[in-house]
Design a protein around this motif. Structure first.
Motif, PDB file in Angstrom:
ATOM      1  N   ALA A 146      27.945  37.662  30.469  1.00  0.00           N
ATOM      2  CA  ALA A 146      27.377  38.747  29.642  1.00  0.00           C
ATOM      3  C   ALA A 146      27.388  40.095  30.346  1.00  0.00           C
ATOM      4  CB  ALA A 146      25.954  38.384  29.197  1.00  0.00           C
ATOM      5  N   ASN A 147      28.413  40.348  31.130  1.00  0.00           N
ATOM      6  CA  ASN A 147      28.546  41.624  31.823  1.00  0.00           C
ATOM      7  C   ASN A 147      30.031  41.906  31.974  1.00  0.00           C
ATOM      8  OD1 ASN A 147      29.111  42.948  34.659  1.00  0.00           O
ATOM      9  ND2 ASN A 147      27.093  43.699  34.013  1.00  0.00           N
ATOM     10  N   LYS A 148      30.479  43.082  31.521  1.00  0.00           N
ATOM     11  CA  LYS A 148      31.896  43.390  31.465  1.00  0.00           C
ATOM     12  C   LYS A 148      32.548  43.286  32.841  1.00  0.00           C
ATOM     13  CE  LYS A 148      35.194  46.928  29.975  1.00  0.00           C
ATOM     14  NZ  LYS A 148      35.350  48.281  29.379  1.00  0.00           N
ATOM     15  N   GLU A 149      31.911  43.895  33.840  1.00  0.00           N
ATOM     16  CA  GLU A 149      32.480  43.856  35.190  1.00  0.00           C
ATOM     17  C   GLU A 149      32.458  42.438  35.754  1.00  0.00           C
ATOM     18  OE1 GLU A 149      30.211  46.003  34.215  1.00  0.00           O
ATOM     19  OE2 GLU A 149      31.403  47.856  34.126  1.00  0.00           O
ATOM     20  N   GLY A 150      31.375  41.711  35.477  1.00  0.00           N
ATOM     21  CA  GLY A 150      31.269  40.340  35.955  1.00  0.00           C
ATOM     22  C   GLY A 150      32.312  39.437  35.320  1.00  0.00           C
ATOM     23  N   ILE A 151      32.556  39.631  34.006  1.00  0.00           N
ATOM     24  CA  ILE A 151      33.572  38.834  33.303  1.00  0.00           C
ATOM     25  C   ILE A 151      34.952  39.095  33.886  1.00  0.00           C
ATOM     26  CG2 ILE A 151      34.754  38.538  31.093  1.00  0.00           C
ATOM     27  CD1 ILE A 151      32.046  39.088  29.722  1.00  0.00           C
ATOM     28  N   GLU A 152      35.251  40.362  34.142  1.00  0.00           N
ATOM     29  CA  GLU A 152      36.547  40.711  34.716  1.00  0.00           C
ATOM     30  C   GLU A 152      36.716  40.097  36.102  1.00  0.00           C
ATOM     31  OE1 GLU A 152      40.311  42.422  34.624  1.00  0.00           O
ATOM     32  OE2 GLU A 152      38.806  42.258  33.027  1.00  0.00           O
ATOM     33  N   SER A 153      35.641  40.127  36.886  1.00  0.00           N
ATOM     34  CA  SER A 153      35.679  39.549  38.224  1.00  0.00           C
ATOM     35  C   SER A 153      35.914  38.044  38.149  1.00  0.00           C
ATOM     36  CB  SER A 153      34.375  39.847  38.964  1.00  0.00           C
ATOM     37  OG  SER A 153      34.374  39.273  40.247  1.00  0.00           O
ATOM     38  N   PHE A 154      35.245  37.374  37.205  1.00  0.00           N
ATOM     39  CA  PHE A 154      35.397  35.928  37.055  1.00  0.00           C
ATOM     40  C   PHE A 154      36.822  35.558  36.655  1.00  0.00           C
ATOM     41  CE2 PHE A 154      34.994  32.195  34.080  1.00  0.00           C
ATOM     42  CZ  PHE A 154      34.951  31.241  35.090  1.00  0.00           C
ATOM     43  N   LYS A 155      37.396  36.294  35.718  1.00  0.00           N
ATOM     44  CA  LYS A 155      38.752  35.983  35.269  1.00  0.00           C
ATOM     45  C   LYS A 155      39.777  36.237  36.378  1.00  0.00           C
ATOM     46  CE  LYS A 155      37.984  36.456  30.306  1.00  0.00           C
ATOM     47  NZ  LYS A 155      38.381  37.108  29.042  1.00  0.00           N
ATOM     48  N   ASN A 156      39.548  37.264  37.185  1.00  0.00           N
ATOM     49  CA  ASN A 156      40.438  37.509  38.327  1.00  0.00           C
ATOM     50  C   ASN A 156      40.311  36.397  39.354  1.00  0.00           C
ATOM     51  OD1 ASN A 156      41.438  39.914  37.285  1.00  0.00           O
ATOM     52  ND2 ASN A 156      39.900  41.170  38.308  1.00  0.00           N
ATOM     53  N   TYR A 157      39.066  35.929  39.568  1.00  0.00           N
ATOM     54  CA  TYR A 157      38.837  34.832  40.508  1.00  0.00           C
ATOM     55  C   TYR A 157      39.515  33.562  40.007  1.00  0.00           C
ATOM     56  CZ  TYR A 157      36.377  31.457  43.452  1.00  0.00           C
ATOM     57  OH  TYR A 157      36.076  30.458  44.340  1.00  0.00           O
ATOM     58  N   LYS A 158      39.405  33.285  38.724  1.00  0.00           N
ATOM     59  CA  LYS A 158      40.054  32.113  38.119  1.00  0.00           C
ATOM     60  C   LYS A 158      41.565  32.192  38.303  1.00  0.00           C
ATOM     61  CE  LYS A 158      40.988  30.205  33.498  1.00  0.00           C
ATOM     62  NZ  LYS A 158      42.318  30.824  33.300  1.00  0.00           N
ATOM     63  N   LYS A 159      42.149  33.374  38.085  1.00  0.00           N
ATOM     64  CA  LYS A 159      43.592  33.540  38.242  1.00  0.00           C
ATOM     65  C   LYS A 159      44.016  33.312  39.688  1.00  0.00           C
ATOM     66  CE  LYS A 159      47.342  36.847  37.454  1.00  0.00           C
ATOM     67  NZ  LYS A 159      47.688  38.223  36.997  1.00  0.00           N
ATOM     68  N   SER A 160      43.259  33.859  40.640  1.00  0.00           N
ATOM     69  CA  SER A 160      43.570  33.671  42.060  1.00  0.00           C
ATOM     70  C   SER A 160      43.472  32.202  42.449  1.00  0.00           C
ATOM     71  CB  SER A 160      42.621  34.510  42.927  1.00  0.00           C
ATOM     72  OG  SER A 160      42.776  35.882  42.662  1.00  0.00           O
ATOM     73  N   TYR A 161      42.466  31.524  41.893  1.00  0.00           N
ATOM     74  CA  TYR A 161      42.270  30.096  42.168  1.00  0.00           C
ATOM     75  C   TYR A 161      43.471  29.292  41.667  1.00  0.00           C
ATOM     76  CZ  TYR A 161      39.968  25.513  42.227  1.00  0.00           C
ATOM     77  OH  TYR A 161      39.647  24.211  42.459  1.00  0.00           O
ATOM     78  N   GLU A 162      43.930  29.596  40.463  1.00  0.00           N
ATOM     79  CA  GLU A 162      45.071  28.880  39.890  1.00  0.00           C
ATOM     80  C   GLU A 162      46.318  29.068  40.744  1.00  0.00           C
ATOM     81  OE1 GLU A 162      44.354  28.852  35.089  1.00  0.00           O
ATOM     82  OE2 GLU A 162      44.753  30.783  36.033  1.00  0.00           O
ATOM     83  N   GLU A 163      46.515  30.283  41.267  1.00  0.00           N
ATOM     84  CA  GLU A 163      47.686  30.562  42.093  1.00  0.00           C
ATOM     85  C   GLU A 163      47.585  29.880  43.452  1.00  0.00           C
ATOM     86  OE1 GLU A 163      47.788  34.804  42.198  1.00  0.00           O
ATOM     87  OE2 GLU A 163      48.616  35.006  40.164  1.00  0.00           O
ATOM     88  N   GLU A 164      46.379  29.923  44.064  1.00  0.00           N
ATOM     89  CA  GLU A 164      46.208  29.343  45.396  1.00  0.00           C
ATOM     90  C   GLU A 164      46.383  27.836  45.382  1.00  0.00           C
ATOM     91  OE1 GLU A 164      42.862  28.965  48.984  1.00  0.00           O
ATOM     92  OE2 GLU A 164      42.480  30.247  47.238  1.00  0.00           O
ATOM     93  N   PHE A 165      45.825  27.178  44.355  1.00  0.00           N
ATOM     94  CA  PHE A 165      45.850  25.721  44.304  1.00  0.00           C
ATOM     95  C   PHE A 165      46.946  25.172  43.389  1.00  0.00           C
ATOM     96  CE2 PHE A 165      41.530  26.716  45.670  1.00  0.00           C
ATOM     97  CZ  PHE A 165      41.400  25.870  46.753  1.00  0.00           C
ATOM     98  N   ASP A 166      47.785  26.083  42.856  1.00  0.00           N
ATOM     99  CA  ASP A 166      48.904  25.675  42.011  1.00  0.00           C
ATOM    100  C   ASP A 166      48.448  24.745  40.894  1.00  0.00           C
ATOM    101  OD1 ASP A 166      51.516  25.570  41.152  1.00  0.00           O
ATOM    102  OD2 ASP A 166      52.060  23.883  42.427  1.00  0.00           O
ATOM    103  N   THR A 167      47.420  25.181  40.173  1.00  0.00           N
ATOM    104  CA  THR A 167      46.879  24.385  39.077  1.00  0.00           C
ATOM    105  C   THR A 167      46.489  25.303  37.929  1.00  0.00           C
ATOM    106  OG1 THR A 167      45.217  22.719  38.482  1.00  0.00           O
ATOM    107  CG2 THR A 167      44.500  24.491  39.924  1.00  0.00           C
ATOM    108  N   SER A 168      46.563  24.802  36.728  1.00  0.00           N
ATOM    109  CA  SER A 168      46.237  25.592  35.547  1.00  0.00           C
ATOM    110  C   SER A 168      44.884  25.160  34.982  1.00  0.00           C
ATOM    111  CB  SER A 168      47.323  25.399  34.479  1.00  0.00           C
ATOM    112  OG  SER A 168      46.998  26.101  33.299  1.00  0.00           O
ATOM    113  N   ILE A 169      44.032  26.142  34.676  1.00  0.00           N
ATOM    114  CA  ILE A 169      42.721  25.867  34.093  1.00  0.00           C
ATOM    115  C   ILE A 169      42.744  26.287  32.633  1.00  0.00           C
ATOM    116  CG2 ILE A 169      40.258  26.438  34.186  1.00  0.00           C
ATOM    117  CD1 ILE A 169      40.598  26.868  37.176  1.00  0.00           C
ATOM    118  N   ALA A 170      42.528  25.334  31.751  1.00  0.00           N
ATOM    119  CA  ALA A 170      42.641  25.586  30.314  1.00  0.00           C
ATOM    120  C   ALA A 170      41.550  26.523  29.825  1.00  0.00           C
ATOM    121  CB  ALA A 170      42.569  24.262  29.551  1.00  0.00           C
TER     122      ALA A 170
END
Length: 351
Positions: free
Chosen positions: A268-292
Motif C-alpha cells: 500500500a505504498n507506491k515506492e514500497g511496491i516499486e521496491s518490492f517488484k524490483n527485488y522480485k525481478k533481481s531474485y528471479e535473475e539471481e536464482f534463475d527462477t520465475s515467480i508467477a
C-alpha cells in the motif's frame, strides 16, 4: 529451501564415467565407502550439499509414457529407499546408465559420486536423501608448507575444488507417487549438450504447482521485508512485523494470488511496491527462477510458511512482545531520565 545443518553422510560410492563416443569407458568400484574421518566428512557435506542452499526450483521425475517406473533413475532411487542393502549395486546401475546416455562428443568424463544422506531438510521437513554428483572440472592447487628456516612450495594437479560442484541432484524420500522431490544443479554446461544430465539422464519436470508458487512468493516477500527494506527506507520493527502480518492475512483469506492486488493491499505504498517488484525481478535473475504473478493459493504452503513469519518484537533479554493485529496500539518512545527506549501498549482487557 534446502539446509543440511543436521545432515549426515551415511554411505558413498564412487565410479568413473567416460564418453563412449570418445572411446572412453567406465570404471565401477567394488564396494561403497563409510567415511570415518570427521574433517573429510564435513568437506564432502560442503562439496555435495552447500550449492543447494540457494536452490529454489524443485523438480519431479517424469517419463514420456507417464509411467514413473520406466524412469531409470527413479526406479533405482526407489529401490535404494526401500532397501539400503542394495545401495551400492544400484549405484553401479546408475553409473552404467549414465555412461550409456553420455553420447554427445562434448560431454566430459569424470567421477560419479552417489551418496546416501540422512536428515537433509527441504521445505521444513527432514528426509533421507540420495545425492548423485559428477565432477568434470579439475584444477591445480599450490601447497605452501614450513621447511627449515622458511617455506616450501609444491603443487597438485587434477584436484577438485569443493566450492564448485559441476553437476548434481538430490532426491528426497518424500512424495514418491508424484516422482519424489528433486533438486538439480548443472554448472558446467548450459548449451545443447547439457540436456543429457537433466532431460535425458534424470528426466525431470518442474514442480510448478500451487504449493511451490505460494511458497516462493511468501519466501521472497519475507526476505524483502526483513533484509531489503532497510536499504531503501527508514522503517521500524513494528512496521516490518505489520507488513508480515498483513501478507499472511492476505494469503489466509484469499483463494487466489494476484501480484498487483497483493502489492496494493499489503504494501500500500507506491515506492514500497516499486521496491518490492524490483527485488522480485533481481531474485528471479539471481536464482534463475520465475515467480508467477497469478496462481491458486496452497493452504498447506501457507500453513508451513506461517511458522517462519515471526511477529515477535524482542526487547533486550527482558521482554518479547507478540504483535498480531493493529500496530497503532503500540507506540515507541524514549525516556530521558532512564535514557532508555520504551513501548506503550494499549488494550481493553487482560486475558
Amino acid at each position: 529451501m534446502i539446509t543440511f545443518s543436521e545432515a549426515t553422510l551415511a554411505e558413498l560410492s564412487i565410479h568413473r564415467i567416460g564418453n563412449k563416443l570418445q572411446d572412453e569407458f567406465y570404471v565401477l568400484s567394488e564396494k561403497s565407502m563409510h567415511i570415518q574421518d570427521e574433517m573429510l566428512n564435513q568437506l564432502l557435506l560442503q562439496y555435495f550439499l552447500s550449492p543447494y542452499e540457494k536452490t529454489n526450483e524443485i523438480y519431479r521425475f517424469t517419463h514420456p509414457n507417464n509411467d514413473l517406473n520406466l524412469n531409470e533413475v527413479y526406479h533405482f532411487a526407489e529401490e535404494i529407499f526401500a532397501n539400503g542393502e542394495v545401495f551400492h549395486d544400484n549405484t553401479k546401475k546408475l553409473a552404467t546408465y549414465l555412461f550409456e546416455i553420455s553420447n554427445h562428443p562434448k560431454i566430459k568424463s569424470g567421477e560419479l559420486y552417489v551418496a546416501y544422506f540422512e536428515n537433509v531438510q527441504i521445505e521444513g521437513d527432514l528426509h533421507d536423501t540420495i545425492g548423485i554428483f559428477k565432477s568434470e572440472t579439475k584444477e591445480s592447487y599450490l601447497k605452501v608448507y614450513p621447511e627449515q628456516n622458511g617455506f616450501g612450495l609444491s603443487y597438485e594437479q587434477e584436484g577438485i575444488n569443493i566450492n564448485k560442484l559441476d553437476k548434481g541432484c538430490l532426491i528426497f524420500n518424500t512424495d514418491k507417487e508424484e516422482g519424489f522431490k528433486v533438486a538439480v544443479i548443472d554448472q558446467t554446461n548450459r548449451s545443447t549438450e547439457a540436456v543429457y544430465w537433466k532431460d535425458e539422464f534424470l528426466k525431470l519436470k518442474v514442480r510448478n504447482d500451487n504449493y511451490n508458487q505460494t511458497q516462493n512468493v511468501l519466501g521472497v516477500y519475507k526476505n524483502f521485508v526483513t533484509q531489503k527494506l532497510d536499504d531503501d527506507f527508514e522503517i521500524s520493527k513494528t512496521d516490518k512485523i505489520d507488513l508480515l502480518n498483513r501478507s499472511m492475512k492476505y494469503f489466509k483469506e484469499k483463494e487466489t494470488f494476484d501480484m498487483d492486488e497483493f502489492s496494493n493491499e499489503v504494501i500500500a505504498n507506491k515506492e514500497g511496491i516499486e521496491s518490492f517488484k524490483n527485488y522480485k525481478k533481481s531474485y528471479e535473475e539471481e536464482f534463475d527462477t520465475s515467480i508467477a504473478d497469478n496462481f491458486d493459493i496452497s493452504d498447506a504452503a501457507v500453513k508451513k510458511q506461517a511458522k517462519a513469519f515471526k511477529s515477535i518484537l524482542k526487547l533486550d533479554k527482558n521482554f518479547h512482545i507478540y504483535i498480531h493485529g493493529n500496530k497503532e496500539l503500540i507506540e515507541k518512545g524514549f525516556d530521558d531520565d532512564k535514557y532508555m527506549n520504551y513501548y506503550k501498549v494499549y488494550f481493553k482487557e487482560e486475558q
